[in-house]
Each structure stands twice: as C-alpha cells, then as structure tokens.
Design a protein around this motif. Structure first.
Motif, PDB file in Angstrom:
ATOM      1  N   LEU A  51       0.833  -1.195   0.000  1.00 49.06           N
ATOM      2  CA  LEU A  51       0.000   0.000   0.000  1.00 49.06           C
ATOM      3  C   LEU A  51       0.873   1.253   0.000  1.00 49.06           C
ATOM      4  O   LEU A  51       0.625   2.206  -0.754  1.00 49.06           O
ATOM      5  N   LYS A  52       1.883   1.234   0.831  1.00 47.52           N
ATOM      6  CA  LYS A  52       2.795   2.384   0.911  1.00 47.52           C
ATOM      7  C   LYS A  52       3.461   2.629  -0.432  1.00 47.52           C
ATOM      8  O   LYS A  52       3.574   3.776  -0.894  1.00 47.52           O
ATOM      9  N   LEU A  53       3.886   1.548  -1.091  1.00 49.64           N
ATOM     10  CA  LEU A  53       4.529   1.664  -2.397  1.00 49.64           C
ATOM     11  C   LEU A  53       3.574   2.248  -3.430  1.00 49.64           C
ATOM     12  O   LEU A  53       3.948   3.117  -4.228  1.00 49.64           O
ATOM     13  N   ALA A  54       2.324   1.780  -3.434  1.00 47.46           N
ATOM     14  CA  ALA A  54       1.348   2.270  -4.404  1.00 47.46           C
ATOM     15  C   ALA A  54       1.031   3.753  -4.185  1.00 47.46           C
ATOM     16  O   ALA A  54       0.943   4.525  -5.142  1.00 47.46           O
ATOM     17  N   LEU A  55       0.872   4.142  -2.932  1.00 49.35           N
ATOM     18  CA  LEU A  55       0.533   5.531  -2.631  1.00 49.35           C
ATOM     19  C   LEU A  55       1.665   6.483  -3.020  1.00 49.35           C
ATOM     20  O   LEU A  55       1.422   7.634  -3.389  1.00 49.35           O
ATOM     21  N   ALA A  56       2.897   5.992  -2.937  1.00 48.80           N
ATOM     22  CA  ALA A  56       4.054   6.835  -3.242  1.00 48.80           C
ATOM     23  C   ALA A  56       4.674   6.491  -4.601  1.00 48.80           C
ATOM     24  O   ALA A  56       5.825   6.848  -4.870  1.00 48.80           O
ATOM     25  N   PHE A  57       3.925   5.823  -5.465  1.00 48.14           N
ATOM     26  CA  PHE A  57       4.467   5.302  -6.715  1.00 48.14           C
ATOM     27  C   PHE A  57       5.066   6.389  -7.608  1.00 48.14           C
ATOM     28  O   PHE A  57       4.465   7.447  -7.823  1.00 48.14           O
ATOM     29  N   LYS A  58       6.269   6.084  -8.113  1.00 51.85           N
ATOM     30  CA  LYS A  58       6.912   6.916  -9.114  1.00 51.85           C
ATOM     31  C   LYS A  58       7.335   6.014 -10.266  1.00 51.85           C
ATOM     32  O   LYS A  58       8.021   5.011 -10.058  1.00 51.85           O
ATOM     33  N   GLU A  59       6.924   6.363 -11.443  1.00 53.65           N
ATOM     34  CA  GLU A  59       7.164   5.521 -12.618  1.00 53.65           C
ATOM     35  C   GLU A  59       8.651   5.367 -12.910  1.00 53.65           C
ATOM     36  O   GLU A  59       9.421   6.316 -12.818  1.00 53.65           O
ATOM     37  N   MET A  60       9.050   4.138 -13.244  1.00 47.01           N
ATOM     38  CA  MET A  60      10.418   3.879 -13.672  1.00 47.01           C
ATOM     39  C   MET A  60      10.649   4.484 -15.053  1.00 47.01           C
ATOM     40  O   MET A  60       9.739   4.523 -15.885  1.00 47.01           O
ATOM     41  N   THR A  61      11.861   4.906 -15.301  1.00 48.32           N
ATOM     42  CA  THR A  61      12.230   5.307 -16.655  1.00 48.32           C
ATOM     43  C   THR A  61      12.468   4.049 -17.482  1.00 48.32           C
ATOM     44  O   THR A  61      12.678   2.957 -16.937  1.00 48.32           O
ATOM     45  N   ARG A  62      12.452   4.199 -18.801  1.00 47.72           N
ATOM     46  CA  ARG A  62      12.721   3.046 -19.662  1.00 47.72           C
ATOM     47  C   ARG A  62      14.121   2.502 -19.405  1.00 47.72           C
ATOM     48  O   ARG A  62      14.359   1.292 -19.465  1.00 47.72           O
ATOM     49  N   THR A  63      15.047   3.389 -19.079  1.00 43.59           N
ATOM     50  CA  THR A  63      16.418   2.964 -18.776  1.00 43.59           C
ATOM     51  C   THR A  63      16.447   2.099 -17.523  1.00 43.59           C
ATOM     52  O   THR A  63      17.121   1.061 -17.482  1.00 43.59           O
ATOM     53  N   GLU A  64      15.709   2.496 -16.494  1.00 46.85           N
ATOM     54  CA  GLU A  64      15.647   1.717 -15.260  1.00 46.85           C
ATOM     55  C   GLU A  64      15.005   0.361 -15.499  1.00 46.85           C
ATOM     56  O   GLU A  64      15.455  -0.660 -14.965  1.00 46.85           O
ATOM     57  N   MET A  65      13.946   0.342 -16.301  1.00 50.10           N
ATOM     58  CA  MET A  65      13.265  -0.916 -16.589  1.00 50.10           C
ATOM     59  C   MET A  65      14.171  -1.869 -17.353  1.00 50.10           C
ATOM     60  O   MET A  65      14.251  -3.066 -17.041  1.00 50.10           O
ATOM     61  N   THR A  66      14.880  -1.349 -18.342  1.00 51.62           N
ATOM     62  CA  THR A  66      15.796  -2.182 -19.126  1.00 51.62           C
ATOM     63  C   THR A  66      16.912  -2.738 -18.254  1.00 51.62           C
ATOM     64  O   THR A  66      17.294  -3.911 -18.388  1.00 51.62           O
ATOM     65  N   ALA A  67      17.413  -1.919 -17.347  1.00 48.35           N
ATOM     66  CA  ALA A  67      18.487  -2.369 -16.456  1.00 48.35           C
ATOM     67  C   ALA A  67      18.015  -3.526 -15.583  1.00 48.35           C
ATOM     68  O   ALA A  67      18.737  -4.515 -15.391  1.00 48.35           O
ATOM     69  N   LEU A  68      16.787  -3.434 -15.046  1.00 48.81           N
ATOM     70  CA  LEU A  68      16.260  -4.506 -14.213  1.00 48.81           C
ATOM     71  C   LEU A  68      16.040  -5.771 -15.036  1.00 48.81           C
ATOM     72  O   LEU A  68      16.354  -6.883 -14.591  1.00 48.81           O
ATOM     73  N   GLU A  69      15.507  -5.615 -16.239  1.00 47.42           N
ATOM     74  CA  GLU A  69      15.325  -6.773 -17.123  1.00 47.42           C
ATOM     75  C   GLU A  69      16.647  -7.502 -17.364  1.00 47.42           C
ATOM     76  O   GLU A  69      16.705  -8.738 -17.336  1.00 47.42           O
ATOM     77  N   GLN A  70      17.691  -6.745 -17.587  1.00 48.08           N
ATOM     78  CA  GLN A  70      18.998  -7.344 -17.855  1.00 48.08           C
ATOM     79  C   GLN A  70      19.569  -8.018 -16.615  1.00 48.08           C
ATOM     80  O   GLN A  70      20.168  -9.093 -16.702  1.00 48.08           O
ATOM     81  N   GLU A  71      19.358  -7.407 -15.457  1.00 44.61           N
ATOM     82  CA  GLU A  71      19.876  -7.965 -14.209  1.00 44.61           C
ATOM     83  C   GLU A  71      19.254  -9.317 -13.872  1.00 44.61           C
ATOM     84  O   GLU A  71      19.913 -10.195 -13.311  1.00 44.61           O
ATOM     85  N   VAL A  72      17.966  -9.483 -14.194  1.00 49.31           N
ATOM     86  CA  VAL A  72      17.264 -10.702 -13.772  1.00 49.31           C
ATOM     87  C   VAL A  72      17.203 -11.763 -14.872  1.00 49.31           C
ATOM     88  O   VAL A  72      16.693 -12.854 -14.630  1.00 49.31           O
TER      89      VAL A  72
END
Length: 307
Positions: free
Chosen positions: A272-293
């Motif tokens: 709930l805390k995460l949803a209320l304070a949600f900030k969208e990831m940048t495409r760069t951040e998303m790509t980095a996480l995809e590569q890491e996992v």
C-alpha cells in the motif's frame, strides 16, 4: 522508501494483531491520494494497487485488512472460486458488505461449458453477497484447445453471456498465464473487455505478454490487468532483489492496475505504501532490471509458463 521491504517485514513480524494503520501510522495521515487509471472502457477508475486473494489467509484479520485497504483508496479486488476452495469469495463478501459501491469485484470461472460457467457464476454471487459481478473472467486460457472450448457453441462464453443478459455480470474478460499468442488470438476473435496477464521483469524473457499482447489490447481499448509481478522472485534470487523493484516495474508498464497478493498484513501495508508513493520507472531503469534478472528467467522460476 527509506526502509527496505525486507527490514520492514522483519520488524513487523512480531506485531500480534497487526493492522495497516498500526503498521503505517502517521504515513497514512499525510499520504498522497491513491493513483488511479481508467479500466479500459468499462467506466471505472481503478486504483493501481488491486488486491489479489489467491493466498489470502482465513479469518477476520483478512476481512479487516481488505476494509482498511479500501479506506486507503484500493478499489479493485480480484478473486476466483478456485482460491482456497471458495474461501476467498466468502471473505470478500464479508469485507464489502455495506460498501459494495466502493469497490470493483473481478472473479473468474474455470468452467469450459455454458451450463458449468452459468452455475459457477450464480454460486460466486451468493458467496460474494452481491447481485452483480463487475468483471467475470474466463480463467487460465493457456492453450488453443481451452480457447476453442470456451468460444464454441455451448462453451463458457455462452453461459457468461446468458448471465450478462440477466444482469448478473457487467463485463467479460479473459486471463492467461502461459502463451501470449493464445490471448492475442482471443482478443482478436471475441470482444473481451479486459485481460489479466503476467507482467514481471522476468516474464520479459520467456513468452512475454508485454511485446504484442498488451499493445494490441490497449489499441482495442481493453483493460490490462497485471499479475505475478513478484511471484517466484524471492525464492529464485534468494533476496538479491527487493520485491518492491518488481512491483514498481510492473506498474510502469501500460497497464490499468496490478494485482498484488494479500498474503500477510505487513506485506499489504508495504505494498500500500509503495502504491501511494508510486513513481514511474524510466525506460532505462526498466531495461536495467530486465537485464539484471535475465539469468533467473527459466521455466523453474516462471512455473506458470509450463503447459
């Protein structure tokens, strides 16, 4: 977020009769309003945090937690008669009593015949304590044989349409875990109004729904509901990543809302805390996480991809 999700849950584990308000305290008093997004063309602005109830514990604490989540702006609850042998629907019925108009209820049917689906819908209505189901989803359509059975004459869709014509169901959707091409075919052959599909950074590497299914659904004006954003991640990575990273990743995709399972009250509080304070990831951040996992993306971790 200041404190990690792991430390938050560790510090909360000793709280006996824990509640969301007890765990989050002053945060909820000054928290921003719950972000919402249009649920396709169905006329509902859904909270980005949708409660998933497949693993919801039994008892009054779950009922109270659902009510507290609703108080905080969560207005979408996902369930199915197969969850805990129908217990989930019964607890939801208790939680929404007296405030049914504040929440969107999505349930499902695993039945593949018209008579079976119609019967199951009526049973769900009784357990949920409501006269109408907002969204009835054909559940786990993971292969073409299942889709053929659902769409054929005498199939589940026929029974769901009968229920809709009688005012028992408002909208019709479909869920799929395994094969993107099956859901893509489904939304091209039948006017489903929503899809429920996996949306994790791991899924990006194995039978990815984000590549073609989600854009096509969005183009058609369907609601896109995400699921399994963290499923399997903690076990597969042995704590290497914070689940919050994966929730934020999924919420940064072009989806209407994300179902997050209600397993433990401390987890619900942090989600709930995460949803209320949600900030969208940048495409760069998303790509980095995809590569890491990527090295963890296999059929053992993503067990729902197996046929």
């Amino acid at each position: 977020m200041g404190i990690s999700r792991r430390d938050f849950l560790k510090g909360s584990s000793a709280v006996g009769a824990a509640s969301l308000t007890g765990l989050l305290g002053d945060f909820l008093k000054s928290a921003p309003k719950m972000p919402t997004r249009p649920l396709g063309k169905m006329g509902w602005d859904a909270s980005i945090y949708a409660v998933g109830t497949a693993e919801m514990p039994a008892g009054e604490r779950s009922v109270r937690t659902l009510r507290e989540l609703m108080d905080a702006g969560v207005n979408y609850i996902d369930t199915a008669p197969s969850y805990q042998s129908t217990r989930s629907e019964t607890l939801i019925g208790q939680a929404v009593a007296g405030r049914r108009d504040q929440v969107w209820i999505s349930t499902k049917t695993l039945e593949r015949t018209a008579d079976g689906a119609y019967k199951e819908i009526n049973e769900s209505l009784k357990r949920l304590g409501t006269e109408t189901i907002d969204l009835l989803q054909v559940h786990a359509v993971n292969d073409n044989g299942s889709l053929n059975a659902v769409l054929r004459k005498g199939g589940a869709i026929e029974g769901i349409e009968r229920a809709k014509s009688e005012g028992l169901v408002r909208h019709i959707g479909i869920t799929g875990h395994t094969r993107p091409e099956v859901i893509l075919r489904a939304i091209k052959e039948y006017p489903f109004e929503s899809i429920l599909v996996p949306t994790s950074a791991l899924d990006r590497h194995v039978n990815d729904f984000a590549e073609e299914v989600i854009p096509t659904a969005r183009q058609k004006g369907l609601a896109v509901v995400g699921m399994k954003s963290v499923k399997g991640i903690e076990r597969a990575t042995k704590g290497e990543f914070e689940p919050a990273e994966f929730i934020r990743y999924s919420l940064s995709l072009p989806i209407s809302t994300l179902t997050i399972g209600l397993r433990k009250i401390p987890e619900a509080a942090e989600n709930l805390k995460l949803a209320l304070a949600f900030k969208e990831m940048t495409r760069t951040e998303m790509t980095a996480l995809e590569q890491e996992v990527e090295r963890h993306a296999n059929m053992t971790t993503l067990w729902w991809k197996k046929q």
